[in-house]
Design a protein around this motif. Structure first.
Motif, mmCIF file in Angstrom:
data_model
loop_
_atom_site.group_PDB
_atom_site.id
_atom_site.type_symbol
_atom_site.label_atom_id
_atom_site.label_comp_id
_atom_site.label_asym_id
_atom_site.label_seq_id
_atom_site.Cartn_x
_atom_site.Cartn_y
_atom_site.Cartn_z
ATOM 1 N N PHE A 1 -14.247 -10.725 3.440
ATOM 2 C CA PHE A 1 -13.145 -10.100 4.184
ATOM 3 C C PHE A 1 -13.544 -9.863 5.637
ATOM 4 O O PHE A 1 -12.746 -9.445 6.446
ATOM 5 C CB PHE A 1 -12.719 -8.801 3.478
ATOM 6 N N MET B 1 -14.591 -5.311 6.093
ATOM 7 C CA MET B 1 -15.541 -4.703 5.153
ATOM 8 C C MET B 1 -16.374 -3.612 5.820
ATOM 9 O O MET B 1 -16.942 -2.770 5.146
ATOM 10 C CB MET B 1 -16.480 -5.770 4.577
ATOM 11 N N SER C 1 -11.267 -5.430 -4.076
ATOM 12 C CA SER C 1 -10.464 -4.572 -3.214
ATOM 13 C C SER C 1 -10.174 -3.254 -3.925
ATOM 14 O O SER C 1 -10.241 -3.161 -5.153
ATOM 15 C CB SER C 1 -9.173 -5.277 -2.795
ATOM 16 N N GLU D 1 -6.342 -1.755 3.492
ATOM 17 C CA GLU D 1 -6.583 -1.945 2.059
ATOM 18 C C GLU D 1 -5.666 -3.031 1.495
ATOM 19 O O GLU D 1 -6.085 -3.840 0.659
ATOM 20 C CB GLU D 1 -6.384 -0.631 1.312
ATOM 21 N N GLN E 1 -6.976 -6.378 2.571
ATOM 22 C CA GLN E 1 -8.130 -6.757 1.750
ATOM 23 C C GLN E 1 -7.654 -7.278 0.384
ATOM 24 O O GLN E 1 -8.203 -8.256 -0.133
ATOM 25 C CB GLN E 1 -9.069 -5.574 1.566
ATOM 26 N N HIS F 1 -6.345 -10.740 0.833
ATOM 27 C CA HIS F 1 -7.504 -11.625 0.983
ATOM 28 C C HIS F 1 -8.139 -11.916 -0.380
ATOM 29 O O HIS F 1 -8.468 -13.073 -0.680
ATOM 30 C CB HIS F 1 -8.546 -11.001 1.921
ATOM 31 N N GLN F 2 -8.309 -10.882 -1.198
ATOM 32 C CA GLN F 2 -8.921 -11.101 -2.506
ATOM 33 C C GLN F 2 -8.097 -12.067 -3.339
ATOM 34 O O GLN F 2 -8.649 -12.957 -3.991
ATOM 35 C CB GLN F 2 -9.115 -9.791 -3.258
#
Length: 192
Positions: free
Chosen positions: A137, A141, A155, A170, A173, A176-177
């Motif tokens: 990330f 991070m 996340s 958040e 993230q 992204h995950q």
């Protein structure tokens, strides 16, 4: 219970769906608490997301599992669901499937990493391949100016007393995950 994990799941779903050729399904585990207890806890009504059954796990090419934390571990509802996967464990139906984790805790010391660490045992017994986000990330991070959940394991968000909702960082993230995980699951499926 209060929608924090659901919000992360929705962002993860968007991230995963952004990968070409990936189909994403959102599920929730069965509730184990009686309605009167949920009412006393001030829990809102459950969403219309379908309830998963253990057999549904077999259909997936990969699984991102999200849950709230209770005393540094996954909530009992999710643990009860995993306890019902004995038949899948016996046949190793889930072996080799990629799996990742995401979570919500009440506080910064509430178990963001211990929840992931204790949940990994479920994946290991099923022979699944754990896919953490690591530090992919990037700068997000290392955010230190604002409260941010999540870790290299996955996340996350901090719920506080239940009124704090996932922050924009958040949610980014989580997106992204989902995208990162879907890319890996797609690669693994292509090599099978």
């Amino acid at each position: 219970m209060y929608g924090h994990v659901a919000k992360l799941a929705e962002e993860i779903q968007k991230g995963a769906a952004s990968v070409e050729g990936v189909e994403v399904k959102l599920w929730q585990v069965p509730e184990t608490l009686p309605e009167d207890v949920l009412g006393k806890m001030g829990a809102p009504p459950k969403s219309d997301v379908p309830i998963i059954e253990p057999k549904d796990l077999s259909e997936a090419d990969g699984l991102l599992l999200g849950f709230p934390t209770r005393f540094g571990m996954m909530a009992s509802q999710f643990k009860a669901f995993f306890d019902a996967t004995g038949g899948l464990w016996r046949t190793q139906e889930l072996a080799g499937k990629p799996a990742g984790l995401f979570y919500s805790t009440g506080s910064q010391g509430g178990g963001q990493e211990t929840t992931a660490l204790t949940a990994i045992t479920q994946l290991v017994h099923h022979g699944m391949v754990f896919v953490p986000i690591g530090y992919t990330f990037g700068a997000g991070m290392f955010e230190m100016e604002n409260v941010k959940g999540g870790s290299p394991y996955g996340s996350g968000t901090f719920a506080g007393d239940g009124t704090r909702q996932p922050s924009e960082l958040e949610l980014q993230q989580a997106f992204h995950q989902g995208k990162y995980f879907a890319g890996i699951a797609k690669k693994l499926k292509g090599t099978a």
